[in-house]
Design an enzyme around this catalytic site. Sequence first.
Site, mmCIF file in Angstrom:
data_model
loop_
_atom_site.group_PDB
_atom_site.id
_atom_site.type_symbol
_atom_site.label_atom_id
_atom_site.label_comp_id
_atom_site.label_asym_id
_atom_site.label_seq_id
_atom_site.Cartn_x
_atom_site.Cartn_y
_atom_site.Cartn_z
ATOM 1 N N ASP A 104 0.846 -1.199 0.000
ATOM 2 C CA ASP A 104 0.000 0.000 0.000
ATOM 3 C C ASP A 104 0.880 1.248 0.000
ATOM 4 O OD1 ASP A 104 -1.846 2.036 0.580
ATOM 5 O OD2 ASP A 104 -3.088 0.688 1.775
ATOM 6 N N HIS A 106 -0.315 4.442 -0.101
ATOM 7 C CA HIS A 106 -0.996 5.649 0.406
ATOM 8 C C HIS A 106 -0.344 6.084 1.723
ATOM 9 C CE1 HIS A 106 -4.033 3.653 -2.130
ATOM 10 N NE2 HIS A 106 -4.405 4.884 -2.444
ATOM 11 N N SER A 157 -5.070 -4.345 1.415
ATOM 12 C CA SER A 157 -3.926 -4.162 2.320
ATOM 13 C C SER A 157 -4.334 -4.159 3.794
ATOM 14 C CB SER A 157 -3.157 -2.887 1.977
ATOM 15 O OG SER A 157 -3.986 -1.763 2.104
HETATM 16 CO CO1 HCB Z 1 -5.606 5.559 -4.084
HETATM 17 N N1 HCB Z 1 -7.146 4.441 -3.674
HETATM 18 N N2 HCB Z 1 -4.870 4.107 -5.199
HETATM 19 N N3 HCB Z 1 -4.178 6.776 -4.447
HETATM 20 N N4 HCB Z 1 -6.601 6.849 -3.207
HETATM 21 C C1 HCB Z 1 -8.087 4.970 -2.689
HETATM 22 C C2 HCB Z 1 -7.638 4.574 -1.306
HETATM 23 C C3 HCB Z 1 -9.435 4.254 -3.118
HETATM 24 C C4 HCB Z 1 -10.433 4.065 -1.979
HETATM 25 C C5 HCB Z 1 -10.091 5.025 -4.308
HETATM 26 C C6 HCB Z 1 -11.205 4.238 -4.948
HETATM 27 O O1 HCB Z 1 -10.999 3.510 -5.880
HETATM 28 N N5 HCB Z 1 -12.419 4.368 -4.498
HETATM 29 C C7 HCB Z 1 -8.890 2.904 -3.719
HETATM 30 C C8 HCB Z 1 -8.858 1.701 -2.768
HETATM 31 C C9 HCB Z 1 -10.014 0.760 -3.046
HETATM 32 C C10 HCB Z 1 -9.999 -0.436 -2.151
HETATM 33 O O2 HCB Z 1 -10.043 -0.353 -0.978
HETATM 34 N N6 HCB Z 1 -9.963 -1.601 -2.720
HETATM 35 C C11 HCB Z 1 -7.539 3.320 -4.247
HETATM 36 C C12 HCB Z 1 -6.809 2.595 -5.234
HETATM 37 C C13 HCB Z 1 -7.526 1.390 -5.826
HETATM 38 C C14 HCB Z 1 -5.516 2.956 -5.632
HETATM 39 C C15 HCB Z 1 -4.615 2.279 -6.678
HETATM 40 C C16 HCB Z 1 -4.638 0.741 -6.683
HETATM 41 C C17 HCB Z 1 -5.029 2.884 -8.019
HETATM 42 C C18 HCB Z 1 -4.376 2.320 -9.250
HETATM 43 O O3 HCB Z 1 -3.178 2.333 -9.368
HETATM 44 N N7 HCB Z 1 -5.219 1.820 -10.108
HETATM 45 C C19 HCB Z 1 -3.223 2.820 -6.277
HETATM 46 C C20 HCB Z 1 -2.609 2.021 -5.095
HETATM 47 C C21 HCB Z 1 -1.378 1.298 -5.397
HETATM 48 C C22 HCB Z 1 -0.849 0.644 -4.134
HETATM 49 O O4 HCB Z 1 -0.961 1.153 -3.030
HETATM 50 N N8 HCB Z 1 -0.242 -0.506 -4.283
HETATM 51 C C23 HCB Z 1 -3.597 4.134 -5.726
HETATM 52 C C24 HCB Z 1 -2.763 5.244 -5.767
HETATM 53 C C25 HCB Z 1 -3.060 6.481 -5.222
HETATM 54 C C26 HCB Z 1 -2.200 7.729 -5.405
HETATM 55 C C27 HCB Z 1 -0.701 7.425 -5.514
HETATM 56 C C28 HCB Z 1 -2.655 8.435 -6.645
HETATM 57 C C29 HCB Z 1 -2.660 8.583 -4.173
HETATM 58 C C30 HCB Z 1 -1.800 8.326 -2.914
HETATM 59 C C31 HCB Z 1 -0.711 9.370 -2.729
HETATM 60 C C32 HCB Z 1 -0.068 9.240 -1.373
HETATM 61 O O5 HCB Z 1 -0.642 8.788 -0.400
HETATM 62 N N9 HCB Z 1 1.179 9.650 -1.348
HETATM 63 C C33 HCB Z 1 -4.045 8.018 -3.900
HETATM 64 C C34 HCB Z 1 -5.031 8.684 -3.135
HETATM 65 C C35 HCB Z 1 -4.679 10.085 -2.675
HETATM 66 C C36 HCB Z 1 -6.275 8.085 -2.828
HETATM 67 C C37 HCB Z 1 -7.517 8.718 -2.151
HETATM 68 C C38 HCB Z 1 -8.232 9.559 -3.198
HETATM 69 C C39 HCB Z 1 -7.285 9.603 -0.936
HETATM 70 C C40 HCB Z 1 -6.458 8.982 0.206
HETATM 71 C C41 HCB Z 1 -6.021 10.098 1.127
HETATM 72 O O6 HCB Z 1 -4.894 10.569 1.048
HETATM 73 N N10 HCB Z 1 -6.956 10.591 1.981
HETATM 74 C C42 HCB Z 1 -8.334 7.437 -1.748
HETATM 75 C C43 HCB Z 1 -9.850 7.635 -1.600
HETATM 76 C C44 HCB Z 1 -10.309 7.593 -0.169
HETATM 77 O O7 HCB Z 1 -9.575 7.347 0.756
HETATM 78 N N11 HCB Z 1 -11.584 7.778 -0.031
HETATM 79 C C45 HCB Z 1 -7.972 6.492 -2.897
HETATM 80 C C46 HCB Z 1 -6.728 11.753 2.845
HETATM 81 C C47 HCB Z 1 -6.041 11.314 4.154
HETATM 82 C C48 HCB Z 1 -5.800 12.561 5.016
HETATM 83 O O8 HCB Z 1 -6.942 10.463 4.820
HETATM 84 O O9 HCB Z 1 -7.822 8.197 5.424
HETATM 85 O O10 HCB Z 1 -5.476 8.428 4.465
HETATM 86 P P1 HCB Z 1 -6.564 8.979 5.302
HETATM 87 O O11 HCB Z 1 -5.904 9.184 6.754
HETATM 88 C C49 HCB Z 1 -6.621 9.690 7.865
HETATM 89 C C50 HCB Z 1 -7.342 8.613 8.680
HETATM 90 O O12 HCB Z 1 -7.673 7.452 7.949
HETATM 91 C C51 HCB Z 1 -6.448 8.356 9.854
HETATM 92 O O13 HCB Z 1 -5.848 9.629 10.087
HETATM 93 C C52 HCB Z 1 -5.547 10.222 8.817
HETATM 94 C C53 HCB Z 1 -5.508 11.723 8.967
HETATM 95 O O14 HCB Z 1 -6.746 12.268 9.386
HETATM 96 N N12 HCB Z 1 -5.382 7.342 9.758
HETATM 97 C C54 HCB Z 1 -4.869 6.685 10.840
HETATM 98 C C55 HCB Z 1 -4.694 6.942 8.666
HETATM 99 N N13 HCB Z 1 -3.780 6.046 9.000
HETATM 100 C C56 HCB Z 1 -3.836 5.877 10.336
HETATM 101 C C57 HCB Z 1 -3.097 5.050 11.181
HETATM 102 C C58 HCB Z 1 -3.416 5.046 12.530
HETATM 103 O O15 HCB Z 1 -2.720 4.251 13.363
HETATM 104 C C59 HCB Z 1 -4.442 5.863 13.033
HETATM 105 C C60 HCB Z 1 -5.172 6.691 12.195
#
Ligand code: HCB
Length: 217
Positions: A104, A106, A157
């Site tokens: 993962d 992200h 993941s």
């Molecule tokens: Co990405 N992606 N993505 N993505 N991505 C998601 C996560 C999806 C839900 C979007 C979708 O399709 N609906 C999806 C996952 C679906 C699933 O669950 N099966 C997805 C997918 C599929 C993918 C790829 C596979 C896409 C592709 O290549 N076809 C690929 C992943 C490859 C891989 O990981 N092997 C991918 C790539 C990307 C990027 C690179 C374009 C980019 C990430 C950039 C980066 O992180 N450097 C990205 C992004 C940005 C997202 C979305 C749009 C936003 C995630 C994010 O940053 N949120 C996301 C959609 C979504 O989440 N709804 C999408 C904002 C942050 C602030 O929130 O939840 O991460 P957060 O963290 C919070 C909270 O959860 C908590 O506190 C944080 C701060 O408030 N928290 C914790 C987090 N971790 C914690 C740990 C703790 O101990 C305690 C609290």
Amino acid sequence: MSSDSELVKKELFDAIVGYNKDKVLAAVEKAKAAKMDPNEIINALAAGMSEVGVRFERGKLFLPHVMVAADAMTAGVKVLEKDMPKGKDAKVASVIVTGTVEGDVHDIGKSIVSTMLQCAGYEVHDLGRDVPTANFIDTIKSKNAQMVGLSALMTTSMQVQREIIEILKEQGLRGKVKVMVGGAPASQAWADKIGADGYGENASEAVHKTNVLLAKK
Ligand code: HCB
């Protein structure tokens, strides 16, 4: 909450949703000048990032837009890091290992959580993203960590969070290290199901739960 800071929050949100790094940085500067709490600024940016996710899911934004928004978000948070109030008892801080699990990439949310834990006075070892499980285990041992924060953003993941807890049990470490899980697909129900000690819905809650779990007032 003044209407001015509500306006700045909207600007922060819109700049992320508009995947415009210059506007994000300008809005962050404006928020700083308005003496907004850095946590509030980060929460407004994070809300924008969630909206980007929703628009991506609906096919209104595409992966390049998400990547630019993610980069803008990271840049905005970096500007704020040095302004975050530091915990007073850093010398006696508990040790926390954080990272995004293997498979993962992200890391935005995980990095925010790491920063806020650091600012709360904890010694944080952020292992980054796509972290091999063995690295988590080795670092927990070598740093004698009291807690590990595992981030996972995908339904695939998030299974690794469960695996890591199982390995900690097998190695007799579970009694020594608290486990907090987080990331969009995680929930309190998931944390309970896999035997984690806590779930953080966002970074502020992650800090609050950490304080409770590590009994730090
Ligand atoms: Co990405 N992606 N993505 N993505 N991505 C998601 C996560 C999806 C839900 C979007 C979708 O399709 N609906 C999806 C996952 C679906 C699933 O669950 N099966 C997805 C997918 C599929 C993918 C790829 C596979 C896409 C592709 O290549 N076809 C690929 C992943 C490859 C891989 O990981 N092997 C991918 C790539 C990307 C990027 C690179 C374009 C980019 C990430 C950039 C980066 O992180 N450097 C990205 C992004 C940005 C997202 C979305 C749009 C936003 C995630 C994010 O940053 N949120 C996301 C959609 C979504 O989440 N709804 C999408 C904002 C942050 C602030 O929130 O939840 O991460 P957060 O963290 C919070 C909270 O959860 C908590 O506190 C944080 C701060 O408030 N928290 C914790 C987090 N971790 C914690 C740990 C703790 O101990 C305690 C609290």
